[in-house]
Design a protein around this motif. Structure first.
Motif, PDB file in Angstrom:
ATOM      1  N   MET A   1       4.969  -4.921  -4.397  1.00  0.00           N
ATOM      2  CA  MET A   1       4.804  -5.242  -3.050  1.00  0.00           C
ATOM      3  C   MET A   1       5.177  -3.858  -2.063  1.00  0.00           C
ATOM      4  O   MET A   1       4.440  -3.549  -1.240  1.00  0.00           O
ATOM      5  CB  MET A   1       5.345  -6.573  -2.765  1.00  0.00           C
ATOM      6  N   TRP A   2       6.286  -3.442  -2.242  1.00  0.00           N
ATOM      7  CA  TRP A   2       6.651  -2.304  -1.364  1.00  0.00           C
ATOM      8  C   TRP A   2       5.895  -1.091  -1.773  1.00  0.00           C
ATOM      9  O   TRP A   2       5.809  -0.293  -1.032  1.00  0.00           O
ATOM     10  CB  TRP A   2       8.127  -2.007  -1.774  1.00  0.00           C
ATOM     11  N   LYS A   3       5.521  -0.765  -3.097  1.00  0.00           N
ATOM     12  CA  LYS A   3       4.598   0.293  -3.402  1.00  0.00           C
ATOM     13  C   LYS A   3       3.248   0.157  -2.684  1.00  0.00           C
ATOM     14  O   LYS A   3       2.584   1.040  -2.127  1.00  0.00           O
ATOM     15  CB  LYS A   3       4.454   0.186  -4.683  1.00  0.00           C
ATOM     16  N   THR A   4       2.763  -1.356  -2.598  1.00  0.00           N
ATOM     17  CA  THR A   4       1.539  -1.346  -1.984  1.00  0.00           C
ATOM     18  C   THR A   4       1.598  -1.072  -0.401  1.00  0.00           C
ATOM     19  O   THR A   4       0.774  -0.616   0.262  1.00  0.00           O
ATOM     20  CB  THR A   4       1.194  -2.754  -2.327  1.00  0.00           C
ATOM     21  N   VAL A   5       2.813  -1.484   0.119  1.00  0.00           N
ATOM     22  CA  VAL A   5       3.050  -1.109   1.497  1.00  0.00           C
ATOM     23  C   VAL A   5       3.003   0.111   1.730  1.00  0.00           C
ATOM     24  O   VAL A   5       2.417   0.745   2.960  1.00  0.00           O
ATOM     25  CB  VAL A   5       4.278  -1.852   1.847  1.00  0.00           C
ATOM     26  N   GLN A   6       3.698   0.955   0.969  1.00  0.00           N
ATOM     27  CA  GLN A   6       3.638   2.262   1.136  1.00  0.00           C
ATOM     28  C   GLN A   6       2.192   2.851   1.146  1.00  0.00           C
ATOM     29  O   GLN A   6       1.736   3.859   1.906  1.00  0.00           O
ATOM     30  CB  GLN A   6       4.410   2.936  -0.089  1.00  0.00           C
ATOM     31  N   ASP A   7       1.567   2.559  -0.078  1.00  0.00           N
ATOM     32  CA  ASP A   7      -0.025   2.947  -0.060  1.00  0.00           C
ATOM     33  C   ASP A   7      -0.746   2.626   1.109  1.00  0.00           C
ATOM     34  O   ASP A   7      -1.447   3.509   1.802  1.00  0.00           O
ATOM     35  CB  ASP A   7      -0.619   2.434  -1.201  1.00  0.00           C
ATOM     36  N   PHE A   8      -0.657   1.490   1.870  1.00  0.00           N
ATOM     37  CA  PHE A   8      -1.204   1.048   2.922  1.00  0.00           C
ATOM     38  C   PHE A   8      -0.873   1.917   4.180  1.00  0.00           C
ATOM     39  O   PHE A   8      -1.698   2.363   5.023  1.00  0.00           O
ATOM     40  CB  PHE A   8      -0.807  -0.503   3.156  1.00  0.00           C
ATOM     41  N   LEU A   9       0.389   2.371   4.282  1.00  0.00           N
ATOM     42  CA  LEU A   9       1.062   2.878   5.172  1.00  0.00           C
ATOM     43  C   LEU A   9       0.402   4.335   5.261  1.00  0.00           C
ATOM     44  O   LEU A   9       0.094   5.005   6.327  1.00  0.00           O
ATOM     45  CB  LEU A   9       2.514   3.181   5.367  1.00  0.00           C
ATOM     46  N   ARG A  10       0.354   4.826   4.183  1.00  0.00           N
ATOM     47  CA  ARG A  10      -0.174   6.174   4.045  1.00  0.00           C
ATOM     48  C   ARG A  10      -1.502   6.332   4.401  1.00  0.00           C
ATOM     49  O   ARG A  10      -2.198   7.265   4.952  1.00  0.00           O
ATOM     50  CB  ARG A  10      -0.125   6.731   2.603  1.00  0.00           C
ATOM     51  N   THR A  11      -2.236   5.184   4.411  1.00  0.00           N
ATOM     52  CA  THR A  11      -3.790   5.193   4.435  1.00  0.00           C
ATOM     53  C   THR A  11      -4.099   4.730   5.938  1.00  0.00           C
ATOM     54  O   THR A  11      -4.889   5.645   6.526  1.00  0.00           O
ATOM     55  CB  THR A  11      -4.473   4.258   3.509  1.00  0.00           C
ATOM     56  N   VAL A  12      -3.453   3.807   6.560  1.00  0.00           N
ATOM     57  CA  VAL A  12      -4.000   3.549   8.059  1.00  0.00           C
ATOM     58  C   VAL A  12      -3.074   4.458   9.037  1.00  0.00           C
ATOM     59  O   VAL A  12      -3.517   4.498  10.067  1.00  0.00           O
ATOM     60  CB  VAL A  12      -3.266   2.221   8.265  1.00  0.00           C
ATOM     61  N   ALA A  13      -1.932   5.155   8.526  1.00  0.00           N
ATOM     62  CA  ALA A  13      -1.156   5.910   9.495  1.00  0.00           C
ATOM     63  C   ALA A  13      -0.977   7.220   8.759  1.00  0.00           C
ATOM     64  O   ALA A  13       0.302   7.573   8.453  1.00  0.00           O
ATOM     65  CB  ALA A  13       0.253   5.299   9.928  1.00  0.00           C
ATOM     66  N   PRO A  14      -1.541   8.153   8.403  1.00  0.00           N
ATOM     67  CA  PRO A  14      -1.423   9.394   7.758  1.00  0.00           C
ATOM     68  C   PRO A  14      -0.601  10.512   8.588  1.00  0.00           C
ATOM     69  O   PRO A  14      -0.737  10.120   9.892  1.00  0.00           O
ATOM     70  CB  PRO A  14      -2.773  10.241   7.581  1.00  0.00           C
ATOM     71  N   LEU A  15       0.280  11.189   7.963  1.00  0.00           N
ATOM     72  CA  LEU A  15       1.243  11.854   8.815  1.00  0.00           C
ATOM     73  C   LEU A  15       0.569  13.172   9.058  1.00  0.00           C
ATOM     74  O   LEU A  15      -0.655  13.491   8.626  1.00  0.00           O
ATOM     75  CB  LEU A  15       2.430  12.421   7.558  1.00  0.00           C
ATOM     76  N   PRO A  16       0.993  13.622  10.462  1.00  0.00           N
ATOM     77  CA  PRO A  16       0.160  15.008  10.922  1.00  0.00           C
ATOM     78  C   PRO A  16       0.340  16.126   9.961  1.00  0.00           C
ATOM     79  O   PRO A  16       1.343  16.343   9.382  1.00  0.00           O
ATOM     80  CB  PRO A  16       0.832  15.154  12.111  1.00  0.00           C
TER      81      PRO A  16
END
Length: 341
Positions: free
Chosen positions: A326-341
């Motif tokens: 679940m937490w790995k999926t959250v990280q993938d979601f985070l990187r997708t919807v809010a990519p780092l500058p």
């Protein structure tokens, strides 16, 4: 089954004693370090006690929310880039402190992490309100961090009761990039009905917080329901569901699915094994009406896929807890919807 019920109740109400003590010990370590630092005040009159740990800044923050002094933990890279997204990590339970381990983990990825202890919890003033005033605590902390660290955009991640806070906070903002909720209830009155049958000894705390039973104070339960705010969330939602959650009837997830579709959102429905393995045998009882046949593996997360789409993931044979997948999926979601500058 009674053991599983007790474990689930522990996770929903307290985060479990062992985990809570572990988090408290880590939180005290941060507090002991930061207490030696002279606090700085910002434009919101929030007090920041910051220490360096490796390449991160760990800050114990005391800020104001509706006149209450609220305790928080903020983690950020020392070489913070302008426009870095903010991750609001909303914890569950009625007696849980901030989680330095998760704060550290996501800051190591490059994000700014903010966690409120919420009113009545940790060293915060006030009383626990259960997804009411805590929503304002989250929004106030977001403003404090955003103004000081110049973050851009926000993602809310909530676990159990924290998922309720995440949804309701996200519904009130325009700069939300995504919301991820894990094992999150949609109707607290239904939790009471379950506890009456399984843990009547736990009801006094609930009734104290909610001001009575669902029959005595229905309006108190109604105004806390996160599903009422779900249509106002314009950002994509990642909903991670435990199929055999003994405290959250699966129908609640079907209700959320229906609400999001009526709001004009496309919803990708995925069923996985407990450990996240793809292609489990279909369990028809977890297929919501009108859902159609679910997918049996996660989609490849791409930014264009989340413009108007949610992802609901059901994990078979899983109770009220979160998992590494679940937490790995959250990280993938985070990187997708809010990519780092």
């Amino acid at each position: 089954m009674r053991i599983l019920m007790s474990l689930a109740l522990c996770l929903l109400l307290t985060g479990c004693e062992v985990e809570r003590k572990s988090q408290q010990n880590q939180s005290r370590t941060v507090q002991e370090k930061t207490q030696k630092v002279t606090p700085e005040k910002d434009i919101h009159q929030a007090e920041w006690r910051t220490v360096k740990q490796g390449k991160l800044n760990l800050s114990q923050v005391t800020y104001l929310s509706e006149g209450l002094k609220i305790d928080a933990l903020v983690c950020a890279p020392q070489n913070l880039k302008a426009g870095t997204p903010l991750l609001m990590l909303e914890h569950g339970g009625f007696d849980t402190e901030t989680d330095p381990r998760k704060c550290n983990e996501y800051a190591q990825m490059g994000y700014v992490i903010a966690q409120s202890a919420y009113r009545g919890q940790g060293r915060s003033e006030g009383k626990v309100e259960a997804c009411l005033g805590e929503v304002n605590d989250s929004l106030a902390l977001k403003q404090v961090v955003q103004d000081r660290l110049k973050t851009q955009g926000v993602v809310h991640v909530g676990v159990s009761l924290g998922g309720c806070i995440a949804l309701k906070a996200a519904a009130q903002q325009k700069d939300v990039k995504g919301v991820a909720i894990l094992v999150t209830p949609m109707d607290f009155a239904q939790q009471i009905r379950i506890l009456r049958a399984t843990r009547p000894d736990a009801l006094s705390r609930w009734f104290e917080i909610f001001g009575g039973t669902p029959e005595e104070a229905p309006e108190q339960y109604e105004k806390r329901r996160p599903i009422a705010a779900a249509p106002q969330v314009n950002a994509p939602i990642l909903n991670l569901i435990a199929a055999q959650d003994p405290l959250i009837p699966y129908k609640q997830q079907c209700d959320l699915l229906s609400v999001r579709k009526k709001a004009g959102k496309m919803v990708e429905v995925v069923h996985l094994a407990r450990n996240g393995a793809p292609n489990p045998p279909l369990q028809q009882r977890y297929v919501c009406e009108g859902e159609g046949k679910p997918a049996f593996k996660l989609p490849e997360f791409k930014p264009q896929d989340f413009k108007n789409q949610d992802v609901f993931v059901t994990y078979y044979d899983l109770h009220h807890t979160s998992t590494a997948h679940m937490w790995k999926t959250v990280q993938d979601f985070l990187r997708t919807v809010a990519p780092l500058p």
